[in-house]
Design an enzyme around this catalytic site. Structure first.
Site, short mmCIF file in Angstrom:
data_model
loop_
_atom_site.label_atom_id
_atom_site.label_comp_id
_atom_site.label_asym_id
_atom_site.label_seq_id
_atom_site.Cartn_x
_atom_site.Cartn_y
_atom_site.Cartn_z
N ARG A 61 0.83 -1.20 0.00
CA ARG A 61 0.00 0.00 0.00
C ARG A 61 0.86 1.25 0.00
O ARG A 61 0.44 2.32 -0.45
CB ARG A 61 -0.94 0.01 1.22
CG ARG A 61 -1.80 1.28 1.31
CD ARG A 61 -3.04 1.08 2.16
NE ARG A 61 -2.75 0.52 3.47
CZ ARG A 61 -2.40 1.24 4.55
NH1 ARG A 61 -2.26 2.54 4.47
NH2 ARG A 61 -2.19 0.64 5.70
N TYR A 114 -12.14 19.23 -14.80
CA TYR A 114 -12.58 17.85 -15.01
C TYR A 114 -13.79 17.54 -14.13
O TYR A 114 -13.83 17.89 -12.95
CB TYR A 114 -11.42 16.89 -14.73
CG TYR A 114 -11.79 15.44 -14.62
CD1 TYR A 114 -12.42 14.78 -15.68
CD2 TYR A 114 -11.52 14.72 -13.47
CE1 TYR A 114 -12.77 13.45 -15.59
CE2 TYR A 114 -11.86 13.38 -13.37
CZ TYR A 114 -12.49 12.75 -14.43
OH TYR A 114 -12.84 11.43 -14.32
#
Length: 392
Positions: A61, A114
């Site tokens: 991770r 966006y």
């Protein structure tokens, strides 16, 4: 895997992407380290890794050698000191933004941002006590008037859907003078056609799902910047938001990026050819492509990708137009080998309010094209036929 990758000052982008001497056993392709964790030979080794005395992976991770290879490639192309891969472009945007802004802070964003970044700004950040204002970042005076008190200036060059240009060097300098950091989404241009860090921007984000991947088989993101800025992302947000990049996705990205220079040349060539023909078409009122603008914000662009919009006459039935297309598939995203079409009216239905696309001048007659790698003449024939058959 070593950290002595050759910087872009010595080699061009294509060579940088094609070569790396650090893979084990002389492999020309990086291994996929498909493991969740990395064990230690002793407690002393573990303690050295946990304390930062030794740089080595602990848990995927956080760091994984395959992911680190992708990060090194992007950093080299962007002229960055470091990069951080993420599970999506939105993971990159949210991790970057929240590494800078917190409760009580104000963000100044370009308009025509966006769509999911807009929704992040409108739906989630207010719940965290962060406010967002929007401004035409092509207007330096308007930006300077709105900057006082802002913690962050968020940019795109060009912007989404409308493809407006911005002078990112001057904007970064203005932000710095007002004590604000800068983030820019560089997915449209890629590092091949624009390197914002060299113009004073603090952090660059990418939806790596787009041109960096290039094959429409990967969802990923990446953040690039100074070692200090990426360390702040690593310390404050990315590990805790959980948007980690998987080893296999990173391997696909490294593979895809090997052809990035070739693909971008073709996207540019076909995109410009189609845009110029649309500009001369009697049913098209305007083409929204950065190559057609004389705004000084285009100076940082050394090339153009294949994503742009055009607006049709009122006599054109837009749903009929997009349904008549055969090679242009109706779908979101872009940057892959296939050509895509999205009518603005689909997004306009989802975004309402004072900061919506319609409030910023986006009309239902605007259609966005993503030009893929098909033969240009075939794409134009598809568009010409669909336009002819879409008049009411």
């Amino acid at each position: 895997m070593t950290d002595d990758f050759t910087p872009p000052e010595e080699y061009g982008a294509a060579t940088t992407l094609a070569h790396d001497d650090s893979f084990p056993a002389g492999a020309v392709v990086p291994p996929i380290y498909q493991t969740s964790l990395f064990t230690f030979a002793s407690y002393a080794e573990m303690e050295a890794a946990f304390s930062g005395q030794v740089k080595r992976p602990v848990y995927s991770r956080g760091d994984n050698p395959t992911v680190q290879e992708f990060e090194r490639k992007v950093a080299a192309l962007e002229g960055a000191e470091a990069a951080r891969g993420t599970a999506s472009g939105m993971a990159a945007i949210s991790s970057a933004v929240l590494s800078i802004a917190g409760a009580g802070d104000r963000i100044l964003s370009t308009r025509h941002v966006y769509g999911d970044a807009y929704r992040l700004f409108e739906k989630l950040l207010p719940r965290l006590g962060i406010t967002v204002d929007y401004v035409d970042c092509g207007d330096l005076a308007a930006v300077e008037a709105a900057l006082p008190g802002a913690k962050l200036l968020y940019l795109e060059n060009p912007t989404s859907m409308m493809f407006e240009l911005q002078e990112i060097g001057r904007l970064a300098a203005l932000a710095k003078a007002h004590g604000a950091a800068t983030i820019i989404d560089n997915s449209w241009a890629t590092p091949l056609f624009q390197q914002p860090l060299r113009h004073g921007v603090d952090l660059v984000v990418h939806s790596a799902s787009k041109y960096l991947s290039g094959h429409s088989d990967t969802v990923a993101g990446v953040i690039a910047g100074s070692a200090e800025a990426i360390a702040r992302v690593n310390d404050r947000t990315q590990p805790y938001l959980g948007g980690k990049l998987s080893p296999f996705e990173a391997w696909l990205l490294v593979r895809g990026m090997r052809t990035l220079p070739l693909r971008m040349r073709q996207h540019q060539e076909s995109g410009l050819a189609i845009a110029r023909r649309l500009a001369d078409h009697p049913l098209v009122t305007r083409v929204l492509h950065p190559a057609f603008s004389n705004h000084p914000g285009g100076a940082t662009l050394t090339g153009h990708s294949g994503l742009f919009s055009f607006e049709v006459e009122e006599t054109v039935d837009v749903p009929r137009l997009v349904d008549a297309l055969r090679l242009f598939k109706l779908g979101v995203s872009w940057g892959g080998h296939e050509s895509l079409v999205v009518p603005a009216r689909a997004s306009l239905r989802q975004a309402q309010g004072p900061n919506s696309m319609s409030a910023f001048g986006v009309t239902p007659r605007i259609v966005r094209l993503a030009i893929g790698l098909e033969d240009t003449e075939d794409l134009w024939a598809d568009l010409e036929r669909a336009l002819a058959g879409s008049v009411n």
